[in-house]
Design a protein around this motif. Structure first.
Motif, mmCIF file in Angstrom:
data_model
loop_
_atom_site.group_PDB
_atom_site.id
_atom_site.type_symbol
_atom_site.label_atom_id
_atom_site.label_comp_id
_atom_site.label_asym_id
_atom_site.label_seq_id
_atom_site.Cartn_x
_atom_site.Cartn_y
_atom_site.Cartn_z
ATOM 1 N N GLN A 126 -7.120 0.451 -2.627
ATOM 2 C CA GLN A 126 -8.420 0.296 -3.295
ATOM 3 C C GLN A 126 -8.795 -1.169 -3.433
ATOM 4 O OE1 GLN A 126 -10.432 2.795 -3.767
ATOM 5 N NE2 GLN A 126 -8.800 4.028 -2.841
ATOM 6 N N ARG A 127 -7.775 -1.975 -3.760
ATOM 7 C CA ARG A 127 -8.056 -3.417 -3.904
ATOM 8 C C ARG A 127 -8.580 -3.995 -2.586
ATOM 9 N NH1 ARG A 127 -2.816 -5.027 -7.437
ATOM 10 N NH2 ARG A 127 -3.651 -4.301 -9.416
ATOM 11 N N CYS A 183 0.836 -1.211 0.000
ATOM 12 C CA CYS A 183 0.000 0.000 0.000
ATOM 13 C C CYS A 183 0.867 1.255 0.000
ATOM 14 C CB CYS A 183 -0.923 0.015 1.211
ATOM 15 S SG CYS A 183 -2.194 -1.246 1.129
ATOM 16 N N ARG A 207 -0.945 3.068 -4.080
ATOM 17 C CA ARG A 207 -2.236 3.215 -3.418
ATOM 18 C C ARG A 207 -3.315 2.316 -4.013
ATOM 19 N NH1 ARG A 207 -1.916 4.687 1.344
ATOM 20 N NH2 ARG A 207 -3.998 5.589 1.389
ATOM 21 N N VAL A 208 -3.010 1.751 -5.170
ATOM 22 C CA VAL A 208 -4.003 0.886 -5.808
ATOM 23 C C VAL A 208 -4.326 -0.315 -4.907
ATOM 24 C CG1 VAL A 208 -2.418 -0.605 -7.101
ATOM 25 C CG2 VAL A 208 -4.701 -0.155 -8.008
ATOM 26 N N TRP A 209 -3.315 -0.696 -4.085
ATOM 27 C CA TRP A 209 -3.531 -1.843 -3.180
ATOM 28 C C TRP A 209 -4.543 -1.499 -2.089
ATOM 29 C CZ3 TRP A 209 -2.065 -6.505 -4.506
ATOM 30 C CH2 TRP A 209 -1.053 -6.635 -5.447
ATOM 31 N N LYS A 211 -10.252 -2.562 -0.403
ATOM 32 C CA LYS A 211 -11.619 -2.103 -0.139
ATOM 33 C C LYS A 211 -12.634 -2.692 -1.117
ATOM 34 C CE LYS A 211 -10.381 2.299 1.963
ATOM 35 N NZ LYS A 211 -10.210 3.742 1.708
ATOM 36 N N SER A 212 -12.146 -3.387 -2.133
ATOM 37 C CA SER A 212 -13.074 -3.896 -3.150
ATOM 38 C C SER A 212 -13.939 -5.018 -2.570
ATOM 39 C CB SER A 212 -12.293 -4.441 -4.342
ATOM 40 O OG SER A 212 -11.622 -5.631 -3.969
#
Lengths: 503, 347
Positions: free
Chosen positions: A383-384, A375, A379-381, A386-387
């Protein structure tokens, strides 16, 4: 006496009415509740009633001795301070020794007598030991943790010593929590007992609702699931069809939850009827999406105790274990397994269960650490994480892990646990004995009840539940009346097992 | 609390009241489908004994219930002159009868008034109603739960709890008290047996109650016949025989005429092997009766009682069967109950 036995149906209303007829004086209410608690305990084994009070008296005395020897400041290295520390430690050890020693003797002596006798025989001696029949005092594990929590808190100066023996005895012996908790903390319960309780109809209403729901979970859901699915399959693992093993594995988790959460809810409800608030013990654990969250929601009072009194002092103290969080997890969960080991059951299954959860927590901690690193890099991690897909997968993995570790927890031996696992891919053909529409309906309702109990905690359903609780009183009366009708008809006769009573 | 929010006390009272009404209403609705049975048990028998000075005292298993019909018939035949009290212990066993005789019945029979005179002086006949099952040992895991449930008083229960705490055995006392507390409620009487649900379902679709269906009755008949046939091996268990002798000698020592009545067995169950059990038990009873100078009235194969006189349990007589048993019995093999004890048998 247990909260789900018929004697409690006579005992509770009588004690409740007399309690609220008494003048509102704390000492009078405490004295009366202590008497009722003594009767409750004596109904299990009248000749061992002394044990409850002697152990309570000892820890009350230890508390007073600790209070009589003020805790020196950490930086104080004078001889007087060192002597005071030694005295305080000695009193703490008296409490720990009596509590843990008594528990160890009652619960574990049987495990070691026969192997020790075998060893002596190997060495050429002829031991004259017969089987050791130690009576496991009612709720000993729970009372021991509650008392030790108090003495440790007083030792560290977090709590003042309780000077009133009546109040302290009730703190240890209050009958709703006597058999199986929830394990109360001194800071929470002792101040309540210092005040006179006033009749609060809102609390009575809530308490009665908790009693009713707890009874439904315990006496209907847990006992029906156990009798129809879990008991038969665990009694003959490997002989049932693979699908029935899968059903029994999940049903086992629901049964243990309904059994213990239901009993805890009854205890909390019963306490509330007397104006006493006991701590929450379960908070919809099957909604958890990782193991740490799970253990904050399952048997909350035990896990909080283990983490506050063992894990934190070890990993945040000044000793060898400082900072060794993963080892701390392993130790705490293995200890939890040992605590669960009963005098009559096989210890290895419980210890294995604890070990697996210790490993699970360390894996989770490592994963979280790695993931946090990811993370930080991208930052995409975040979001992942939270998916919805991630959340569902995390939930499924967490629950599957917990449910499968309950196999050694429940199986009579490790061999049986292995046979159960083999049953997933075996050729057993026996089916779970559910005959006819009535039984199938009962089983479906029993399995659904703990699940629905979780679903109403979801945001989507919480509004609906709130609307139900805010319906006009006559409508709620109809619903309660129908629930009573249903329970009267469907609760199995002689449903009196309580899985957690043995601990 | 906001002004519009109802007062919690009133709110709670309304919920409780409405819930109680709903419970009562549902119970009323299901009562015609599965009416609660009110069978005379030990409590009723003891109440009758305490309120009277009977000429005839009957002690026995659930079959003793048939003697409530005999009691009525006897009163009718004698214009109310002769009184019979029957103490029927559901689920039987001679050791339980002995306990009830010693701990419940004798204290009542020996009760005295303020001047020290015995209150009951008319007892002439003691009748022990039994059958083969009562002489079998208790099965594994069956501690004889009918004793605390039916035989004990609160004093007995408390004494036992003070000794050993509450356990699965003495808990039967409380369970029975709970059921008796709500004895008019069909819902409570059914509690957990689930027959109510099946009965309601059957009523809704216009079918006969499940336990009355021919296939269910046939299955019960087969099972109870098998039990009768196989029980020949366990007849005359030492503890039960000791209790039997103790009962007879206790009552003989009191100077009353003692009779053993063997209750009728459903003719359909009297297979060759079944009759062998009955005859073996007859021999045991005859031996015990001879030892103690008691009369033996063996009605186990009594011709007037037919299959149609038995209820769906294939074990007990129906109400009409009880009336027939009383009428024909007092006209025949039980006619001696209409008279005082014969001096020869009392001696």
């Amino acid at each position: 006496m247990s909260l789900v036995e018929v004697e409690f149906a006579f005992f509770l209303p009588l004690v409740l009415i007399l309690h609220w007829l008494l003048p509102r004086r704390a000492w009078l209410q405490n004295g009366f509740l202590l008497l009722a608690s003594a009767l409750f305990y004596a109904s299990w084994h009248p000749r061992l009633l002394w044990l409850l009070f002697v152990t309570a008296l000892l820890d009350w005395w230890v508390g007073l001795r600790l209070a009589a020897t003020p805790r020196p400041a950490a930086e104080d290295t004078t001889p007087q301070a060192r002597a005071a520390r030694r005295v305080r430690l000695a009193w703490l050890l008296v409490s720990l020794g009596a509590g843990i020693g008594g528990l160890a003797f009652c619960k574990y002596a049987g495990f070691f007598v026969e192997p020790f006798a075998d060893l002596l025989r190997t060495l050429g001696f002829v031991p004259s030991t017969g089987p050791l029949h130690v009576i496991l005092p009612l709720g000993i594990s729970f009372q021991m943790l509650q008392r030790l929590g108090y003495t440790v808190d007083v030792y560290y100066g977090r709590e003042p010593a309780c000077r009133d023996p009546l109040r302290f005895a009730l703190f240890v012996a209050f009958f709703p929590q006597l058999t199986a908790g929830p394990i109360s903390r001194a800071a929470q319960l002792l101040p309540q007992l210092a005040q006179a309780r006033r009749l609060d109809f809102a609390a009575i209403r809530t308490g009665a609702g908790e009693l009713l729901l707890g009874f439904a979970l315990k006496a209907f859901a847990a006992d029906t699931i156990g009798r129809m699915v879990v008991d038969p399959v665990f009694a003959a693992p490997g002989t049932f069809a693979p699908a029935d093993h899968v059903l029994a594995m999940f049903a086992n988790a629901l049964q243990i939850y309904a059994d213990f959460a239901g009993y805890s809810l009854m205890a909390i409800g019963a306490g509330r009827l007397f104006g006493i608030q006991l701590p929450e013990n379960f908070s919809v654990p099957f909604l958890s999406r990782n193991l740490p969250e799970f253990w904050r929601r399952w048997h909350i009072t035990l896990n909080r105790w283990l983490f506050d009194f063992i894990f934190t002092p070890l990993t945040a103290g000044h000793g060898l274990m400082r900072g060794r969080i993963r080892t701390g997890f392993l130790l705490v969960f293995v200890l939890s397994g040992v605590w669960h080991a009963s005098a009559s059951g096989a210890m290895t299954g419980y210890v294995l269960w604890g070990f697996l959860h210790g490993v699970g927590m360390t894996v989770q901690a490592t994963f979280d650490e790695q993931y946090r690193g990811l993370c930080r890099r991208d930052r995409v991690w975040v979001q992942r994480r939270k998916s919805r897909g991630y959340q569902v997968a995390a939930w499924a993995l967490t629950q599957l892990f917990f449910v499968s570790t309950l196999i050694p927890f429940r199986a009579a031996s490790l061999g049986d646990a292995a046979a159960f696992l083999g049953g997933f891919v075996g050729t057993g053909a026996q089916r779970v004995p559910v005959h006819g529409l009535t039984q199938a309906t009962f089983l479906g309702l029993a399995l659904a009840l703990p699940i629905v109990h979780h679903l109403v905690a979801l945001d989507a359903c919480r509004g609906l539940w709130t609307r139900i609780t805010q319906l006009p009183a006559p409508v709620r009366g109809v619903l309660v009346g129908l629930a009573l009708v249903a329970l009267t008809v469907v609760v199995p006769v002689g449903a009196s097992t309580f899985l957690y009573r043995q601990f | 609390m906001s002004p519009s929010e109802p007062r919690p006390g009133r709110d709670l009272a309304v919920v409780v009241l409405v819930a109680a009404l709903v419970f009562w209403g549902v119970d009323l609705a299901v009562r015609p489908v599965a009416p609660p049975q009110h069978l005379p048990e030990v409590q009723e028998g003891m109440a009758d004994l305490q309120a009277s000075d009977p000429h005839v005292l009957v002690l026995g298993s659930s079959y003793g219930r048939a003697f409530w019909a005999v009691k009525d018939e006897l009163a009718r035949l004698t214009g109310g002159e002769r009184h019979l009290a029957a103490v029927a212990v559901e689920h039987g066993k001679l050791s339980v009868y002995e306990w009830i005789l010693q701990n419940r019945i004798l204290p009542v029979l020996d009760a005295t008034d303020a001047s020290g005179r015995r209150q009951r002086t008319r007892l002439q006949h003691f009748v022990l109603v039994t059958e083969w099952w009562d002489s079998l040992p208790y099965g594994e895991g069956d501690p004889g739960a009918n004793l605390p449930a039916l035989g004990w008083t609160l004093d007995h229960f408390l004494a036992d709890v003070a000794r050993v705490g509450i356990n699965q055995f003495n808990r039967n006392y409380l369970q029975k008290r709970w059921r008796r507390l709500f004895h008019d409620f069909a819902l409570v009487q059914d509690r957990g047996f689930h027959t109510l649900i099946d009965s309601v379902r059957a009523a809704l679709v216009g079918r006969i109650r499940p336990e009355l269906r021919p296939e269910a009755v046939a299955a019960r008949l087969e099972a109870s016949t098998q039990l009768l046939e196989e029980s020949i091996r366990g007849l005359g268990h030492a503890e039960q025989m000791r209790a039997w002798r103790s009962i007879l000698s206790t009552m003989r020592a009191r100077g009353v005429e003692v009779t053993i009545v063997l209750y009728p067995t459903m003719p359909a169950k009297r297979t060759q092997a079944g009759v062998a059990t009955l005859e073996r038990f007859h021999a045991l009873a005859a031996g015990v009766a001879a030892e103690h100078g008691a009369r033996l009235v063996d009605l186990s194969q009594w011709a007037p009682i037919l299959d149609t006189d038995f209820g769906a349990d294939c074990d007990h007589l129906t109400a009409e069967g009880d009336a027939k048993f009383a009428r024909l019995g007092l006209a025949g093999p039980l006619a001696f109950l209409r008279n005082g004890a014969s001096s020869e048998r009392v001696r």
